[in-house]
Design a protein around this motif. Structure first.
Motif, PDB file in Angstrom:
ATOM      1  N   GLY A  53      -8.348 -31.673  17.425  1.00  0.00           N
ATOM      2  CA  GLY A  53      -7.858 -30.871  16.403  1.00  0.00           C
ATOM      3  C   GLY A  53      -7.865 -29.247  16.742  1.00  0.00           C
ATOM      4  N   ASP A  54      -8.015 -28.497  15.889  1.00  0.00           N
ATOM      5  CA  ASP A  54      -8.274 -27.151  15.960  1.00  0.00           C
ATOM      6  C   ASP A  54      -9.443 -26.473  15.714  1.00  0.00           C
ATOM      7  N   ARG A  55      -9.460 -25.164  15.452  1.00  0.00           N
ATOM      8  CA  ARG A  55     -10.723 -24.366  14.944  1.00  0.00           C
ATOM      9  C   ARG A  55     -11.332 -24.838  13.930  1.00  0.00           C
ATOM     10  N   ALA A  56     -10.509 -25.217  12.727  1.00  0.00           N
ATOM     11  CA  ALA A  56     -11.271 -25.571  11.521  1.00  0.00           C
ATOM     12  C   ALA A  56     -11.772 -27.052  11.745  1.00  0.00           C
ATOM     13  N   THR A  57     -10.643 -27.881  12.734  1.00  0.00           N
ATOM     14  CA  THR A  57     -11.559 -29.105  12.912  1.00  0.00           C
ATOM     15  C   THR A  57     -13.081 -28.964  13.582  1.00  0.00           C
ATOM     16  N   TYR A  58     -13.178 -28.024  14.415  1.00  0.00           N
ATOM     17  CA  TYR A  58     -14.448 -27.782  15.056  1.00  0.00           C
ATOM     18  C   TYR A  58     -15.512 -27.262  14.162  1.00  0.00           C
ATOM     19  N   VAL A  59     -15.057 -26.471  13.152  1.00  0.00           N
ATOM     20  CA  VAL A  59     -16.114 -26.156  12.196  1.00  0.00           C
ATOM     21  C   VAL A  59     -16.623 -27.307  11.364  1.00  0.00           C
ATOM     22  N   GLY A  60     -15.852 -27.978  11.213  1.00  0.00           N
ATOM     23  CA  GLY A  60     -16.504 -29.295  10.622  1.00  0.00           C
ATOM     24  C   GLY A  60     -17.495 -29.909  11.356  1.00  0.00           C
ATOM     25  N   TYR A  61     -16.898 -30.323  12.766  1.00  0.00           N
ATOM     26  CA  TYR A  61     -17.689 -30.857  13.682  1.00  0.00           C
ATOM     27  C   TYR A  61     -19.191 -29.980  13.998  1.00  0.00           C
ATOM     28  N   LEU A  62     -19.000 -28.991  13.949  1.00  0.00           N
ATOM     29  CA  LEU A  62     -20.013 -27.941  14.479  1.00  0.00           C
ATOM     30  C   LEU A  62     -21.258 -28.015  13.464  1.00  0.00           C
ATOM     31  N   THR A  63     -20.953 -27.713  12.224  1.00  0.00           N
ATOM     32  CA  THR A  63     -21.760 -27.422  10.958  1.00  0.00           C
ATOM     33  C   THR A  63     -23.060 -28.156  10.937  1.00  0.00           C
ATOM     34  N   PRO A  64     -22.978 -29.701  10.988  1.00  0.00           N
ATOM     35  CA  PRO A  64     -24.320 -30.296  11.295  1.00  0.00           C
ATOM     36  C   PRO A  64     -25.106 -29.949  12.305  1.00  0.00           C
ATOM     37  N   GLY A  65     -24.705 -29.953  13.459  1.00  0.00           N
ATOM     38  CA  GLY A  65     -25.408 -29.374  14.657  1.00  0.00           C
ATOM     39  C   GLY A  65     -26.178 -27.907  14.333  1.00  0.00           C
ATOM     40  N   ILE A  66     -25.396 -27.051  13.862  1.00  0.00           N
ATOM     41  CA  ILE A  66     -25.945 -25.938  13.673  1.00  0.00           C
ATOM     42  C   ILE A  66     -27.310 -25.853  12.555  1.00  0.00           C
ATOM     43  N   ILE A  67     -26.949 -26.835  11.563  1.00  0.00           N
ATOM     44  CA  ILE A  67     -27.968 -26.956  10.504  1.00  0.00           C
ATOM     45  C   ILE A  67     -29.258 -27.577  11.155  1.00  0.00           C
ATOM     46  N   VAL A  68     -29.319 -28.461  12.010  1.00  0.00           N
ATOM     47  CA  VAL A  68     -30.206 -29.135  12.995  1.00  0.00           C
ATOM     48  C   VAL A  68     -31.151 -27.957  13.738  1.00  0.00           C
ATOM     49  N   THR A  69     -30.053 -27.328  14.429  1.00  0.00           N
ATOM     50  CA  THR A  69     -30.622 -26.193  15.397  1.00  0.00           C
ATOM     51  C   THR A  69     -31.614 -25.135  14.375  1.00  0.00           C
ATOM     52  N   ALA A  70     -31.029 -24.913  12.926  1.00  0.00           N
ATOM     53  CA  ALA A  70     -31.826 -24.136  12.333  1.00  0.00           C
ATOM     54  C   ALA A  70     -33.431 -24.764  11.979  1.00  0.00           C
ATOM     55  N   ILE A  71     -33.377 -26.134  11.915  1.00  0.00           N
ATOM     56  CA  ILE A  71     -34.408 -26.421  11.758  1.00  0.00           C
ATOM     57  C   ILE A  71     -35.648 -26.493  13.036  1.00  0.00           C
ATOM     58  N   ALA A  72     -34.874 -26.786  14.072  1.00  0.00           N
ATOM     59  CA  ALA A  72     -35.648 -26.572  15.436  1.00  0.00           C
ATOM     60  C   ALA A  72     -36.025 -25.330  15.487  1.00  0.00           C
ATOM     61  N   GLY A  73     -35.271 -24.245  15.323  1.00  0.00           N
ATOM     62  CA  GLY A  73     -35.588 -22.611  15.344  1.00  0.00           C
ATOM     63  C   GLY A  73     -36.609 -22.247  14.528  1.00  0.00           C
ATOM     64  N   ALA A  74     -36.818 -22.924  13.252  1.00  0.00           N
ATOM     65  CA  ALA A  74     -37.581 -22.512  12.323  1.00  0.00           C
ATOM     66  C   ALA A  74     -39.205 -23.034  12.676  1.00  0.00           C
ATOM     67  N   ALA A  75     -39.027 -24.029  13.639  1.00  0.00           N
ATOM     68  CA  ALA A  75     -40.265 -24.683  13.752  1.00  0.00           C
ATOM     69  C   ALA A  75     -41.222 -23.793  14.728  1.00  0.00           C
ATOM     70  N   GLN A  76     -40.669 -22.925  15.289  1.00  0.00           N
ATOM     71  CA  GLN A  76     -41.317 -21.771  16.357  1.00  0.00           C
ATOM     72  C   GLN A  76     -42.212 -21.077  15.264  1.00  0.00           C
ATOM     73  N   GLY A  77     -41.476 -20.645  13.902  1.00  0.00           N
ATOM     74  CA  GLY A  77     -42.212 -19.713  12.921  1.00  0.00           C
ATOM     75  C   GLY A  77     -43.293 -20.478  12.651  1.00  0.00           C
ATOM     76  N   THR A  78     -43.126 -21.752  12.071  1.00  0.00           N
ATOM     77  CA  THR A  78     -44.447 -22.536  11.714  1.00  0.00           C
ATOM     78  C   THR A  78     -45.644 -22.530  12.740  1.00  0.00           C
ATOM     79  N   ALA A  79     -45.296 -22.711  14.221  1.00  0.00           N
ATOM     80  CA  ALA A  79     -46.243 -22.833  14.988  1.00  0.00           C
ATOM     81  C   ALA A  79     -46.963 -21.392  15.027  1.00  0.00           C
ATOM     82  N   ILE A  80     -46.278 -20.246  14.890  1.00  0.00           N
ATOM     83  CA  ILE A  80     -46.774 -18.832  15.232  1.00  0.00           C
ATOM     84  C   ILE A  80     -47.841 -18.948  13.757  1.00  0.00           C
TER      85      ILE A  80
END
Length: 252
Positions: A53-80
């Protein structure tokens, strides 16, 4: 009933901390947003072509991964947050009070769920602003919310348990950091088919990949199928194991 009311009180305590110290939520929201913008605008053209596809296609592919990355990153704040309570003496005071013991940890978990959904909403809005579009129906969005709640609940209990095996806040902040790597070693940023065989096997059999794939299907308006079952199973196993581990550490 007492456990429920005490847990609600402890949750309000965590939400007040979140309101008074917004820098944590800004940090754990800002990192996935930076990843989103970086991968879309720096690598998006090449990555989009790589998936046909193109850049727009990749935005659709990437967004779920970024959402899950946000969950993983917030785990650090909970641990602290948990480690601060465990090392600064407030837990000893709580244990002398007539409150349900489980409510202290439950308050951290429920407060973290609110923090996570703030981060997820922010990331999703930024994705929409840069071109993400979803074909999901109302029922699909309910599935997305339910899946995110299950997985966030599981990862939060894991971060609570990790915080309680440490002796200080610095160590607690470092233990959840490998969770941030798992979306990269899954299907969050590139298809596993493009990886070398051993890494591809790991990507296809680790817990983050079925969650990401289920989000991807639901947001595209397609049935999730077996990936949803795998994501729910991983969430249940992680949540139950982490809860029992955390409870044992807290009681000890």
């Amino acid at each position: 009933m007492r456990a429920i009311t005490d847990s609600a009180t402890m949750t309000r305590r965590q939400l007040k901390h979140l309101w008074r110290y917004p820098t944590l939520i800004l940090t754990y929201t800002g990192v996935p947003v930076v990843f989103l913008l970086l991968f879309v605008y720096v690598f998006g053209g090449t990555m989009g072509a790589g998936i046909g596809g193109d850049r727009a296609t990749y935005v659709g592919y990437l967004t779920p991964g970024i959402i899950v990355t946000a969950i993983a990153g917030a785990a650090q704040g909970t641990a602290i947050s948990v480690a601060i309570d465990m090392t600064e003496g407030i837990i000893a005071r709580f244990k002398t009070m007539a409150i349900a013991r489980v409510s202290v940890l439950t308050g951290h978990v429920l407060g973290a769920l609110v923090q996570n959904f703030i981060a997820i909403t922010t990331v999703t809005l930024v994705a929409v602003l840069i071109g993400f579009r979803s074909a999901a129906s109302a029922l699909d969005w309910l599935g997305v919310i339910g899946l995110l709640a299950m997985f966030t609940f599981a990862i939060t209990w894991l971060s609570v348990a990790l915080a309680m095996v440490t002796k200080n806040v610095a160590t607690a902040s470092n233990l959840p950091m490998p969770l941030m790597v798992l979306p990269f070693l899954g299907s969050g940023f590139v298809p596993p088919e493009s990886m070398p065989a051993p890494l591809r096997w790991f990507a296809e059999h680790q817990p983050f990949t079925p969650v990401i794939e289920t989000l991807r299907e639901l947001l595209a308006g397609r049935p999730a199928g077996t990936t949803f079952l795998a994501a729910a199973a991983w969430s249940a196993v992680i949540a139950l194991g982490s809860y029992l581990w955390a409870r044992k550490l807290y009681n000890r």
